[in-house]
Design an enzyme around this catalytic site. Structure first.
Site, PDB file in Angstrom:
ATOM      1  N   HIS A  47       6.605  51.189 -17.171  1.00  0.00           N
ATOM      2  CA  HIS A  47       5.299  50.541 -16.991  1.00  0.00           C
ATOM      3  C   HIS A  47       4.931  50.389 -15.518  1.00  0.00           C
ATOM      4  O   HIS A  47       4.343  49.389 -15.117  1.00  0.00           O
ATOM      5  CB  HIS A  47       5.262  49.183 -17.692  1.00  0.00           C
ATOM      6  CG  HIS A  47       5.526  49.275 -19.166  1.00  0.00           C
ATOM      7  ND1 HIS A  47       4.620  49.786 -20.052  1.00  0.00           N
ATOM      8  CD2 HIS A  47       6.612  48.949 -19.906  1.00  0.00           C
ATOM      9  CE1 HIS A  47       5.113  49.758 -21.280  1.00  0.00           C
ATOM     10  NE2 HIS A  47       6.329  49.257 -21.221  1.00  0.00           N
ATOM     11  N   HIS A  48       5.293  51.388 -14.708  1.00  0.00           N
ATOM     12  CA  HIS A  48       4.982  51.368 -13.280  1.00  0.00           C
ATOM     13  C   HIS A  48       4.294  52.663 -12.856  1.00  0.00           C
ATOM     14  O   HIS A  48       4.726  53.332 -11.918  1.00  0.00           O
ATOM     15  CB  HIS A  48       6.257  51.165 -12.452  1.00  0.00           C
ATOM     16  CG  HIS A  48       6.906  49.846 -12.647  1.00  0.00           C
ATOM     17  ND1 HIS A  48       8.246  49.628 -12.360  1.00  0.00           N
ATOM     18  CD2 HIS A  48       6.433  48.669 -13.124  1.00  0.00           C
ATOM     19  CE1 HIS A  48       8.561  48.369 -12.641  1.00  0.00           C
ATOM     20  NE2 HIS A  48       7.474  47.779 -13.104  1.00  0.00           N
ATOM     21  N   PRO A  49       3.189  53.051 -13.503  1.00  0.00           N
ATOM     22  CA  PRO A  49       2.527  54.299 -13.115  1.00  0.00           C
ATOM     23  C   PRO A  49       1.800  54.157 -11.777  1.00  0.00           C
ATOM     24  O   PRO A  49       1.276  53.100 -11.455  1.00  0.00           O
ATOM     25  CB  PRO A  49       1.530  54.529 -14.259  1.00  0.00           C
ATOM     26  CG  PRO A  49       1.203  53.143 -14.742  1.00  0.00           C
ATOM     27  CD  PRO A  49       2.489  52.359 -14.596  1.00  0.00           C
TER      28      PRO A  49
END
Length: 373
Positions: free
Chosen positions: A295-297
């Site tokens: 969840h770190h794009p």
């Protein structure tokens, strides 16, 4: 976490709303509006146009920002023409270079429910956890679910390749994985408060290995010229074999850690696909089976030098080839960072605010200069 509450930009900055801030809910952007080559506002799906006095700043994240830029005619010309969008500025880097922290999950069983956060899953215990948190901001509900985090470096201690989270319960992080698991009534209701997936949390230890700087990169593309259509997101995980090699080393190291008697005495063995994964090939299959997004794009409209064809933004976060249009979110990051993105994006916003207001940079500072050992 501060006083038992995970901080957000809303909590930290908007307790008192500034007089010059207007928040529009249920409003979706269609595209940026231009006058010639200058951004002058935003067109919304409702048909309303919101005009800007000075400039437009997109802060829609690593997926939303490249989508809006492309819908506005800013992006790879060949891709835009496929969707009958007139190219305003041909910027091939828009939607490219998608980076994420891929996460590999290892699970170890335990028969010690008394040591596990899973014990709070029963409705009465979940209620007590929430009541304690509401009354004084303390207890297990006031902290992160993971009990320990470590950064692990193989080559350079200043640039760890992996960030590892240790959680004292076993959960299914993929909310759509598997069927809804049957559970006693009290536990079923408590599960809704504690974990949101389809599986019931179990006692044990979950090790999540986050790869900090993967070499594999993906893309964000338009599905159509309709803003309501979600973009096509291809993270392209593990396409570079070096990423698999690094994660394989990480799995082996964490197996060494979990085999130490200080913690092994509380464990009953590995679970799921890891149970029989012993050879490198079997471990690689287990990595592929358990990997999911961290969840770190980031980096889909990245900042960089003008000579780099993939650079979308200049050093002040302005979109190249357009006047009065900036981007301030994780899509602007030149590359993936070693750590979680939230605080970094907030720091970026602080810096962007100074640049927009024309404030001079703060003087260089060494936080260790006056430290005594």
């Amino acid at each position: 976490m501060h006083k038992g509450i995970r901080q957000s930009s809303s909590i930290a900055y908007l307790k008192t709303r500034p007089s010059n801030l207007t928040i529009l809910t249920n409003t979706q952007t269609r595209r940026v509006r231009f006058d010639g080559n200058r951004a002058i506002g935003l067109d919304t799906l409702s048909g309303k146009t919101i005009y800007a006095h000075r400039e437009v700043i997109l802060c829609q994240g690593a997926f939303g920002t490249p989508q809006t830029l492309m819908l506005s005619g800013i992006g790879p010309a060949d891709h835009l023409s496929q969707h009958r969008i007139e190219t305003r500025v041909d910027l091939p880097g828009v939607g490219k270079n998608l980076n994420d922290h891929i996460d590999v999950s290892m699970q170890f069983g335990s028969d010690r429910m008394d040591l596990s956060l899973a014990r709070h899953q029963r409705l009465d215990r979940a209620f007590m956890l929430m009541a304690r948190w509401l009354l004084n901001g303390k207890g297990p509900g006031a902290g992160a679910f993971f009990s320990a985090v470590l950064f692990h470096a193989f080559e350079d201690p200043t640039l760890p390749e992996l960030e590892v989270f240790m959680t004292p319960m076993v959960i299914e992080e993929n909310l759509t994985s598997g069927d809804n698991e049957n559970a006693p009534l009290l536990q079923r209701f408590g599960k809704r408060l504690l974990v949101r997936g389809r599986k019931v949390a179990q006692p044990g230890v979950q090790i999540d290995i986050n790869q900090e700087r993967p070499r594999s990169s993906g893309s964000v593309k338009l599905t159509s010229d309709n803003p309501l259509d979600h973009p096509l997101i291809d993270p392209n995980y593990l396409s570079d074999p070096r990423d698999l090699d690094e994660l394989l080393r990480g799995v082996k190291v964490m197996r060494e850690v979990m085999a130490q008697p200080e913690i092994a005495q509380y464990l009953t063995g590995e679970l799921g696909v890891w149970q029989d994964a012993r050879s490198d090939a079997e471990m690689i299959e287990a990595i592929r089976a358990t990997a999911y997004t961290g969840h770190h794009p980031c980096s889909t409209a990245r900042m960089g030098p003008e000579k780099n064809p993939d650079s979308v933004l200049d050093e002040t976060l302005r979109v190249r080839g357009i006047e009065a249009l900036r981007v301030c979110d994780a899509s602007a990051m030149p590359t993936q960072i070693t750590g979680n993105l939230n605080a970094t994006v907030i720091a970026m916003a602080e810096k962007a605010a100074d640049m927009i207001l024309g404030r001079p940079p703060l003087p260089p500072e060494n936080p260790l200069a006056n430290t005594t050992h």
